[in-house]
Design a protein around this motif. Structure first.
Motif, PDB file in Angstrom:
ATOM      1  N   ILE A 114       0.864  -1.174   0.000  1.00 43.39           N
ATOM      2  CA  ILE A 114       0.000   0.000   0.000  1.00 43.39           C
ATOM      3  C   ILE A 114       0.906   1.231   0.000  1.00 43.39           C
ATOM      4  CG2 ILE A 114      -0.267  -0.130   2.535  1.00 43.39           C
ATOM      5  CD1 ILE A 114      -3.152   1.053   2.042  1.00 43.39           C
ATOM      6  N   ASN A 115       0.919   1.946  -1.137  1.00 36.47           N
ATOM      7  CA  ASN A 115       1.960   2.958  -1.319  1.00 36.47           C
ATOM      8  C   ASN A 115       1.563   3.979  -2.375  1.00 36.47           C
ATOM      9  OD1 ASN A 115       4.449   4.169  -0.952  1.00 36.47           O
ATOM     10  ND2 ASN A 115       5.548   2.749  -2.273  1.00 36.47           N
ATOM     11  N   GLU A 116       0.292   4.381  -2.390  1.00 41.40           N
ATOM     12  CA  GLU A 116      -0.210   5.311  -3.410  1.00 41.40           C
ATOM     13  C   GLU A 116       0.149   4.829  -4.807  1.00 41.40           C
ATOM     14  OE1 GLU A 116       2.060   8.470  -1.358  1.00 41.40           O
ATOM     15  OE2 GLU A 116       1.547   6.696  -0.195  1.00 41.40           O
ATOM     16  N   ILE A 117      -0.083   3.563  -5.067  1.00 43.88           N
ATOM     17  CA  ILE A 117       0.249   2.984  -6.367  1.00 43.88           C
ATOM     18  C   ILE A 117      -1.009   2.970  -7.232  1.00 43.88           C
ATOM     19  CG2 ILE A 117       1.245   1.018  -7.579  1.00 43.88           C
ATOM     20  CD1 ILE A 117       2.398   0.124  -4.848  1.00 43.88           C
ATOM     21  N   SER A 118      -0.960   3.701  -8.314  1.00 45.32           N
ATOM     22  CA  SER A 118      -2.109   3.785  -9.206  1.00 45.32           C
ATOM     23  C   SER A 118      -2.203   2.547 -10.091  1.00 45.32           C
ATOM     24  CB  SER A 118      -1.998   5.018 -10.102  1.00 45.32           C
ATOM     25  OG  SER A 118      -2.051   6.205  -9.344  1.00 45.32           O
ATOM     26  N   TYR A 119      -3.422   2.067 -10.255  1.00 45.36           N
ATOM     27  CA  TYR A 119      -3.668   1.016 -11.234  1.00 45.36           C
ATOM     28  C   TYR A 119      -3.440   1.573 -12.632  1.00 45.36           C
ATOM     29  CZ  TYR A 119      -6.192  -1.913 -14.516  1.00 45.36           C
ATOM     30  OH  TYR A 119      -6.523  -2.671 -15.591  1.00 45.36           O
ATOM     31  N   THR A 120      -2.712   0.843 -13.459  1.00 42.03           N
ATOM     32  CA  THR A 120      -2.651   1.106 -14.897  1.00 42.03           C
ATOM     33  C   THR A 120      -2.691  -0.236 -15.604  1.00 42.03           C
ATOM     34  OG1 THR A 120      -0.232   0.976 -15.186  1.00 42.03           O
ATOM     35  CG2 THR A 120      -1.131   3.113 -14.492  1.00 42.03           C
ATOM     36  N   PRO A 121      -3.217  -0.288 -16.817  1.00 44.96           N
ATOM     37  CA  PRO A 121      -3.230  -1.561 -17.552  1.00 44.96           C
ATOM     38  C   PRO A 121      -1.832  -2.128 -17.749  1.00 44.96           C
ATOM     39  CG  PRO A 121      -4.713   0.016 -18.588  1.00 44.96           C
ATOM     40  CD  PRO A 121      -3.941   0.777 -17.540  1.00 44.96           C
ATOM     41  N   GLN A 122      -0.853  -1.252 -17.930  1.00 43.32           N
ATOM     42  CA  GLN A 122       0.516  -1.720 -18.126  1.00 43.32           C
ATOM     43  C   GLN A 122       1.044  -2.406 -16.864  1.00 43.32           C
ATOM     44  OE1 GLN A 122      -0.536   1.464 -18.738  1.00 43.32           O
ATOM     45  NE2 GLN A 122      -0.728   1.225 -20.968  1.00 43.32           N
ATOM     46  N   ARG A 123       0.857  -1.784 -15.717  1.00 40.29           N
ATOM     47  CA  ARG A 123       1.310  -2.386 -14.467  1.00 40.29           C
ATOM     48  C   ARG A 123       0.567  -3.683 -14.185  1.00 40.29           C
ATOM     49  NH1 ARG A 123       1.434   3.147 -10.727  1.00 40.29           N
ATOM     50  NH2 ARG A 123       3.299   4.069 -11.707  1.00 40.29           N
ATOM     51  N   ALA A 124      -0.706  -3.729 -14.552  1.00 41.29           N
ATOM     52  CA  ALA A 124      -1.521  -4.909 -14.272  1.00 41.29           C
ATOM     53  C   ALA A 124      -1.123  -6.119 -15.105  1.00 41.29           C
ATOM     54  CB  ALA A 124      -2.998  -4.584 -14.492  1.00 41.29           C
ATOM     55  N   GLN A 125      -0.216  -5.948 -16.050  1.00 47.71           N
ATOM     56  CA  GLN A 125       0.326  -7.098 -16.761  1.00 47.71           C
ATOM     57  C   GLN A 125       1.383  -7.824 -15.935  1.00 47.71           C
ATOM     58  OE1 GLN A 125       1.686  -5.985 -20.705  1.00 47.71           O
ATOM     59  NE2 GLN A 125      -0.166  -4.790 -21.105  1.00 47.71           N
TER      60      GLN A 125
END
Length: 291
Positions: free
Chosen positions: A123-134
């Motif tokens: 938990i670290n202010e990490i935004s969801y992005t489609p690229q990261r979700a790969q």
């Protein structure tokens, strides 16, 4: 977006009321696959044991240092600050006592890299992005994000921030952040933004007049302007583009199912809203401008 700065970070705990944030579904990256995670019986401490990094404890990661309003006094273990409080509230929903939550350090820039993880969630202010979700799995939203501009007092951007004006400035941001993506994709400035390894370096560049402005999430931007950077100002925030923060898991971790159930419960019973009122409200009452 994420990331903070300056080591001084005083323990500021804000207790004012807020409009509710956070979509109930977010864009979490799937259910995490098969397994007991998700069933009522499986979403208990004993039912989750086989999914945990270390049986008998919930291992939670964040960066070091960490800052208000997300954490207080650089101590994730104290339960103060929005993200620390959220982590313990989720742990309680899963049946873990505060003493059974163990914090470990994970740098922001490596958190969403592919591969095994040394934690159950980050938990670290990490935004969801489609690229990261790969490469990793995200929970549903625990906070919906708006980006904001930070500049120095006296800067032309304070009064000249029309869509056309915003393209004229030199921006800086941390590598890999959604703030940097927002600059390049939404503002589309005529000058190539300067990219730094940390937001501390970005803030130093701003104070040294090497950049005109930086972009980060609104609570972080306001804390920087009010408590961390001398002569800095939060100029305005941008409209939401659907960005949100999610808890981060190793790719396909079925534990995300139970955590999503916990987040849904915390939304339904008002806990998420109460924590936003307590820690974030003062940071969110700023004018909105178009990029």
């Amino acid at each position: 977006m994420r990331r903070f700065i300056v080591a001084a970070c005083a323990a500021v705990v804000v207790t004012v009321g807020l409009a509710a944030c956070g979509s109930s579904t977010g864009n979490g990256s799937g259910t995490g696959g098969a397994g007991s995670g998700g069933s009522a019986a499986g979403c208990t401490k004993s039912g989750l044991s086989h999914l945990l990094h270390t049986p008998g404890q919930l291992t939670v990661a964040t960066d070091n240092p960490v800052y208000p309003p997300w954490f207080v006094s650089n101590k994730p273990t104290n339960g103060k600050g929005y993200e620390s409080a959220i982590a313990y509230a989720i742990a309680a929903q899963l049946g873990f006592s505060k003493s059974q939550v163990v914090w470990v350090t994970e740098p922001f820039s490596s958190s969403y890299a592919p591969g095994p993880k040394k934690f159950d969630f980050d938990i670290n202010e990490i935004s969801y992005t489609p690229q990261r979700a790969q490469a990793v799995t995200f929970s549903n939203s625990y906070y919906d994000v708006q980006q904001a501009i930070v500049a120095l007092k006296g800067s032309p951007i304070l009064t000249k921030h029309s869509t056309a004006d915003l393209k004229k400035y030199l921006y800086g941001d941390q590598v890999g952040t959604t703030g940097l993506t927002y600059i390049t994709n939404d503002i589309q400035p005529t000058q190539q933004p300067k990219v730094f390894d940390t937001l501390s370096e970005v803030s130093a560049a701003l104070e040294a007049h090497r950049i005109d402005a930086l972009i980060t999430d609104t609570p972080t931007a306001q804390y920087m302007a009010s408590s961390q950077l001398k002569h800095a100002v939060l100029v305005a925030q941008f409209p939401s583009v659907g960005e949100h923060y999610g808890l981060l898991f190793h790719l396909g971790n079925p534990l995300v199912n139970c955590v999503n159930k916990a987040i849904a419960t915390l939304k339904a019973n008002g806990t998420l809203h109460q924590l936003q009122q307590k820690y974030l409200q003062i940071y969110l009452t700023f004018p909105t401008i178009q990029p």
